[in-house]
Scaffold this active site. Structure first.
Site, PDB file in Angstrom:
ATOM      1  N   GLU A  43       0.835  -1.212   0.000  1.00 37.97           N
ATOM      2  CA  GLU A  43       0.000   0.000   0.000  1.00 37.97           C
ATOM      3  C   GLU A  43       0.867   1.259   0.000  1.00 37.97           C
ATOM      4  O   GLU A  43       0.556   2.240  -0.670  1.00 37.97           O
ATOM      5  CB  GLU A  43      -0.936   0.020   1.222  1.00 37.97           C
ATOM      6  CG  GLU A  43      -2.062  -0.993   1.154  1.00 37.97           C
ATOM      7  CD  GLU A  43      -2.947  -0.823  -0.076  1.00 37.97           C
ATOM      8  OE1 GLU A  43      -3.031   0.287  -0.619  1.00 37.97           O
ATOM      9  OE2 GLU A  43      -3.543  -1.835  -0.504  1.00 37.97           O
ATOM     10  N   TYR A 126      -6.229   5.898   4.978  1.00 36.86           N
ATOM     11  CA  TYR A 126      -6.386   5.032   3.804  1.00 36.86           C
ATOM     12  C   TYR A 126      -5.656   3.703   4.024  1.00 36.86           C
ATOM     13  O   TYR A 126      -6.233   2.623   3.865  1.00 36.86           O
ATOM     14  CB  TYR A 126      -5.846   5.728   2.544  1.00 36.86           C
ATOM     15  CG  TYR A 126      -5.625   4.748   1.428  1.00 36.86           C
ATOM     16  CD1 TYR A 126      -6.699   4.297   0.667  1.00 36.86           C
ATOM     17  CD2 TYR A 126      -4.366   4.204   1.181  1.00 36.86           C
ATOM     18  CE1 TYR A 126      -6.516   3.340  -0.317  1.00 36.86           C
ATOM     19  CE2 TYR A 126      -4.168   3.257   0.199  1.00 36.86           C
ATOM     20  CZ  TYR A 126      -5.243   2.839  -0.542  1.00 36.86           C
ATOM     21  OH  TYR A 126      -5.066   1.884  -1.507  1.00 36.86           O
ATOM     22  N   ASP A 144      -9.519   6.962  -1.067  1.00 32.82           N
ATOM     23  CA  ASP A 144      -8.403   7.709  -1.655  1.00 32.82           C
ATOM     24  C   ASP A 144      -8.915   8.419  -2.906  1.00 32.82           C
ATOM     25  O   ASP A 144     -10.128   8.499  -3.118  1.00 32.82           O
ATOM     26  CB  ASP A 144      -7.229   6.768  -1.980  1.00 32.82           C
ATOM     27  CG  ASP A 144      -7.568   5.785  -3.093  1.00 32.82           C
ATOM     28  OD1 ASP A 144      -8.763   5.649  -3.435  1.00 32.82           O
ATOM     29  OD2 ASP A 144      -6.641   5.158  -3.639  1.00 32.82           O
TER      30      ASP A 144
END
Ligand code: SF4
Length: 344
Positions: A43, A126, A144
């Site tokens: 991520e 996020y 996001d």
């Protein structure tokens, strides 16, 4: 637009997305794992980097640092080295610190709870939502830019995505279409946003929710998302001196976090007695987020052992071999400069 708050009115959109994701999920290495460490690293790596560009870096990083313990025990400079090519080096520094946090505060076990994940250095809402939903069945949407774009188009919603309230607004909007399996839903939204509902020229004909998309049916896709505030990039001039002699050059490690924290750089000033050794001056430009850099680099080839020795004695620069420079992380423009110098 007016909306009914009952999520059941829109839930079928989320199920369509899950169905589409089940058949079209991108085959990516981190999709074959629920290891929170790997999902977290991926991520962070892919926040600003396209999958095709970052995949090799991600694989190399995971190969060298396969788990939290290995990462936490590594030297920071080595972590920076493995981050080379991805930019945003502060992320690598934060990942390293967070891995030590996990070792110290969570006995080496990645926290499962959204609020706990959020406490890790450099982890925002996020990333915490993505890791907790994909690995631990958490129920937070990983909102996001993809969510902003897709949701504002589906609902033809003109809420300003540059507003400070955008995150909470689009989180509520996401909740309207969010099915039980939030982990897959989050990944479906990521894939839809990057593969189909792209910022420019979205592939609406192939979109699994085109029947439900108000912007599509109104033929107003280019109106969404709405963004009013544009952050103006700051112009910044930097000066460096590539001071070298017999295949060695001088560097130091940056400390401040204005830009390029912890990366290596050339001297930014020289003494008067070095000026006669300036061979040429090159100007390069480089863009960072919200900064336009103009960098002037002087090539200082020191022919005098005495002047070279005196400059080193008076300053705290490190001496490095041209050949060893790949062991250190430099900002991209300086890295390019060194590569060219090596060719000469
Ligand atoms: S129909 Fe087009 S604009 Fe609407 S969500 Fe799908 S790709 Fe995006």
């Amino acid at each position: 637009m007016e909306r009914d708050n009952k999520s059941s009115d829109f839930l079928h959109i989320g199920y369509k997305l899950l169905n589409w994701y089940g058949k079209n999920a991108r085959d990516l290495p981190f999709r074959q794992t629920k290891d929170p460490y790997k999902i977290w690293i991926c991520e962070i790596v892919f926040q600003q980097t396209r999958i095709s560009q970052g995949l090799n870096h991600y694989n190399n990083f995971i190969k060298r640092f396969p788990d939290v313990r290995t990462l936490a025990g590594a030297e920071e400079n080595e972590v920076l080295l493995y981050w080379k090519g991805l930019g945003y080096y502060s992320r690598a520094i934060n990942i390293h610190k967070a891995s030590q946090q996990i070792m110290n505060d969570y006995h080496g076990v990645f926290p499962a709870d959204y609020e706990e994940i959020l406490k890790l250095k450099g982890v925002g809402k996020y990333t915490a939502a993505a890791v907790s939903s994909i690995c631990f069945g958490g129920r937070m949407p990983a909102v996001d830019g993809n969510f902003y774009r897709v949701l504002s188009r589906i609902f033809a919603d003109d809420f300003d995505i540059s507003s400070s309230r955008a995150f909470s607004y689009f989180s509520q909007l996401a909740a309207l279409i969010m099915p039980e399996n939030v982990g897959d839903f989050n990944q479906a939204m990521m894939d839809l946003g990057s593969e189909i509902c792209k910022p420019k020229n979205p592939l609406c004909g192939e979109c699994p929710v085109n029947d439900d998309c108000l912007a599509f049916s109104l033929d107003r896709i280019s109106d969404y998302p709405v963004k009013t505030k544009k952050v103006k990039a700051q112009d910044l001039a930097l000066k460096y001196y590539f001071v070298h002699r017999n295949g060695k050059f001088l560097i130091r490690q940056r400390k401040d976090d204005f830009i390029w924290k912890k990366l290596f750089e050339f001297p930014d000033t020289i003494s008067e007695d070095l000026e006669p050794f300036i061979r040429n001056v090159k100007t390069v430009t480089h863009k960072l987020t919200h900064k336009n850099l103009t960098i002037e680099i002087s090539n200082v080839e020191v022919d005098s052992e005495v002047v070279w020795g005196r400059f080193i004695a008076q300053n705290h620069y490190l001496i490095t071999d041209f050949e060893d420079s790949h062991d250190k992380s430099f900002p991209k423009p300086l890295e390019n400069y060194i590569q060219n110098a090596l060719k000469d």
